[in-house]
Write a protein that holds these residues in place. Structure first.
Motif, short mmCIF file in Angstrom:
data_model
loop_
_atom_site.label_atom_id
_atom_site.label_comp_id
_atom_site.label_asym_id
_atom_site.label_seq_id
_atom_site.Cartn_x
_atom_site.Cartn_y
_atom_site.Cartn_z
N ALA A 27 0.83 -7.93 -7.17
CA ALA A 27 1.29 -6.47 -7.59
C ALA A 27 1.27 -5.39 -5.79
CB ALA A 27 -0.07 -5.35 -7.54
N ALA A 28 3.16 -5.30 -6.66
CA ALA A 28 3.57 -4.50 -5.41
C ALA A 28 2.90 -3.48 -4.86
CB ALA A 28 5.32 -4.02 -5.65
N VAL A 29 2.48 -2.63 -3.62
CA VAL A 29 1.77 -1.30 -4.10
C VAL A 29 1.87 -0.35 -2.39
CG1 VAL A 29 -0.14 -2.33 -4.74
CG2 VAL A 29 -0.01 -2.95 -2.19
N THR A 30 1.72 0.86 -2.04
CA THR A 30 2.32 1.34 -1.17
C THR A 30 1.52 2.13 -0.93
OG1 THR A 30 5.14 1.25 -1.58
CG2 THR A 30 3.76 2.80 -0.57
N TRP A 31 0.79 2.61 0.40
CA TRP A 31 -0.17 3.71 0.63
C TRP A 31 0.69 4.60 1.41
CZ3 TRP A 31 -1.17 -2.10 1.29
CH2 TRP A 31 -2.68 -2.13 0.62
N LEU A 32 -0.07 5.48 1.06
CA LEU A 32 0.65 6.58 2.91
C LEU A 32 -0.84 6.96 3.26
CD1 LEU A 32 2.93 9.62 1.06
CD2 LEU A 32 3.19 7.55 2.41
N PHE A 33 -0.75 6.74 4.49
CA PHE A 33 -1.88 7.02 4.99
C PHE A 33 -2.05 8.53 6.37
CE2 PHE A 33 -2.64 2.55 4.27
CZ PHE A 33 -3.78 2.68 3.74
N THR A 34 -2.99 9.12 6.53
CA THR A 34 -2.74 9.53 7.91
C THR A 34 -2.57 8.95 8.94
OG1 THR A 34 -5.31 9.81 7.73
CG2 THR A 34 -4.29 11.63 6.59
N GLU A 35 -2.52 9.44 10.00
CA GLU A 35 -2.66 8.74 11.65
C GLU A 35 -4.47 8.00 11.66
OE1 GLU A 35 -2.77 10.32 15.79
OE2 GLU A 35 -0.47 10.04 14.53
N GLY A 36 -5.28 9.23 11.55
CA GLY A 36 -6.45 8.01 11.53
C GLY A 36 -6.85 7.16 10.21
N GLU A 37 -6.08 7.40 9.39
CA GLU A 37 -6.65 6.48 7.35
C GLU A 37 -6.11 5.14 8.30
OE1 GLU A 37 -6.43 9.28 4.29
OE2 GLU A 37 -5.01 8.99 5.09
N SER A 38 -4.03 5.16 8.69
CA SER A 38 -3.75 4.58 9.51
C SER A 38 -4.15 3.49 10.89
CB SER A 38 -2.55 4.59 9.77
OG SER A 38 -1.20 5.69 8.90
N GLN A 39 -4.87 3.94 10.47
CA GLN A 39 -5.59 3.54 12.61
C GLN A 39 -6.81 2.41 12.02
OE1 GLN A 39 -6.66 6.42 15.02
NE2 GLN A 39 -4.75 6.48 16.06
N LEU A 40 -7.08 2.90 10.67
CA LEU A 40 -8.53 1.95 10.16
C LEU A 40 -8.08 1.20 9.00
CD1 LEU A 40 -11.24 1.59 10.11
CD2 LEU A 40 -10.55 3.10 7.33
N PHE A 41 -6.56 1.32 8.62
CA PHE A 41 -6.04 0.33 8.10
C PHE A 41 -6.11 -0.90 8.37
CE2 PHE A 41 -2.00 -2.00 5.67
CZ PHE A 41 -3.04 -1.97 4.57
N GLU A 42 -5.25 -0.46 9.47
CA GLU A 42 -4.82 -1.72 10.57
C GLU A 42 -5.18 -2.64 11.01
OE1 GLU A 42 -0.54 -1.34 12.23
OE2 GLU A 42 -0.64 0.39 12.54
N ALA A 43 -6.84 -1.87 11.73
CA ALA A 43 -7.86 -2.07 11.89
C ALA A 43 -8.72 -3.88 11.08
CB ALA A 43 -8.37 -1.47 13.14
N TRP A 44 -8.71 -2.65 10.17
CA TRP A 44 -9.55 -3.49 8.63
C TRP A 44 -8.65 -5.32 8.41
CZ3 TRP A 44 -7.67 -3.69 3.75
CH2 TRP A 44 -8.54 -4.24 2.64
N PHE A 45 -6.98 -4.63 8.04
CA PHE A 45 -6.42 -5.90 8.23
C PHE A 45 -6.37 -6.82 9.24
CE2 PHE A 45 -2.51 -8.43 8.27
CZ PHE A 45 -1.83 -8.63 6.41
N SER A 46 -6.72 -6.52 10.65
CA SER A 46 -6.41 -7.90 10.99
C SER A 46 -7.54 -8.35 11.54
CB SER A 46 -6.25 -6.78 12.81
OG SER A 46 -6.90 -7.83 14.02
N GLU A 47 -9.30 -7.14 11.37
CA GLU A 47 -10.61 -7.82 12.52
C GLU A 47 -10.76 -8.15 10.50
OE1 GLU A 47 -13.23 -5.30 14.32
OE2 GLU A 47 -11.07 -4.29 15.33
#
Length: 156
Positions: free
Chosen positions: A53-73
């Motif tokens: 599945a090819a996916v795209t997200w649009l995040f706010t700044e805070g959502e971006s921070q959470l997404f990257e932390a969730w992906f990493s950790e």
């Protein structure tokens, strides 16, 4: 065999992927053998194959921070399988997924949002269960049945 995961996409805090541009690419379950006569033999090699599945997200700044932390950790940099709500022709449902590689982004969009794109691998192809084709009217006309049921039947 159905795959399960105890890791969930943080859907209470992050939006589902955008529908615009969302696409599913099933992996072929077929094995095709070409003969010198020009004919070919074709058979199903696997009953259960993944879908990308090819996916795209649009995040706010805070959502971006959470997404990257969730992906990493949470996903050990995308290695782990996780449960995620996705819209497919079957409707909105939870699917067991994992990233095929790290996401692309963040890219600043409109000076306010951060865009991330990625390819997810769904454990199973989203199709109706076996036996569903015995009642094609119920499948093709499901929206009519749903409208009639909600309009005509009293609330309980």
């Amino acid at each position: 065999m159905a795959k399960t995961s105890n890791i969930n996409y943080p859907a209470d805090y992050l939006p589902t992927p955008l529908q615009d541009g969302f696409g599913l690419t099933p992996i072929s379950p077929l094995l095709r053998t070409q003969f010198t006569s020009g004919r070919a033999r074709q058979r199903r090699l696997y009953k259960s194959t993944p879908t990308q599945a090819a996916v795209t997200w649009l995040f706010t700044e805070g959502e971006s921070q959470l997404f990257e932390a969730w992906f990493s950790e949470g996903l050990t940099d995308g290695v782990s399988w996780f449960n995620m709500p996705l819209r497919t022709p079957l409707g909105l449902g939870d699917y067991v997924c994992r990233f095929t590689d790290i996401y692309d982004g963040p890219v600043l969009v409109g000076g306010k949002y951060w865009q991330f794109t990625a390819t997810l691998e769904l454990w199973e192809r989203p199709v109706l269960p076996p036996g569903s084709t015995e009642f094609p009217d119920y499948i093709v006309n499901a929206d009519i049945i749903d409208i009639a049921a909600n309009r005509e039947w009293p609330q309980s």
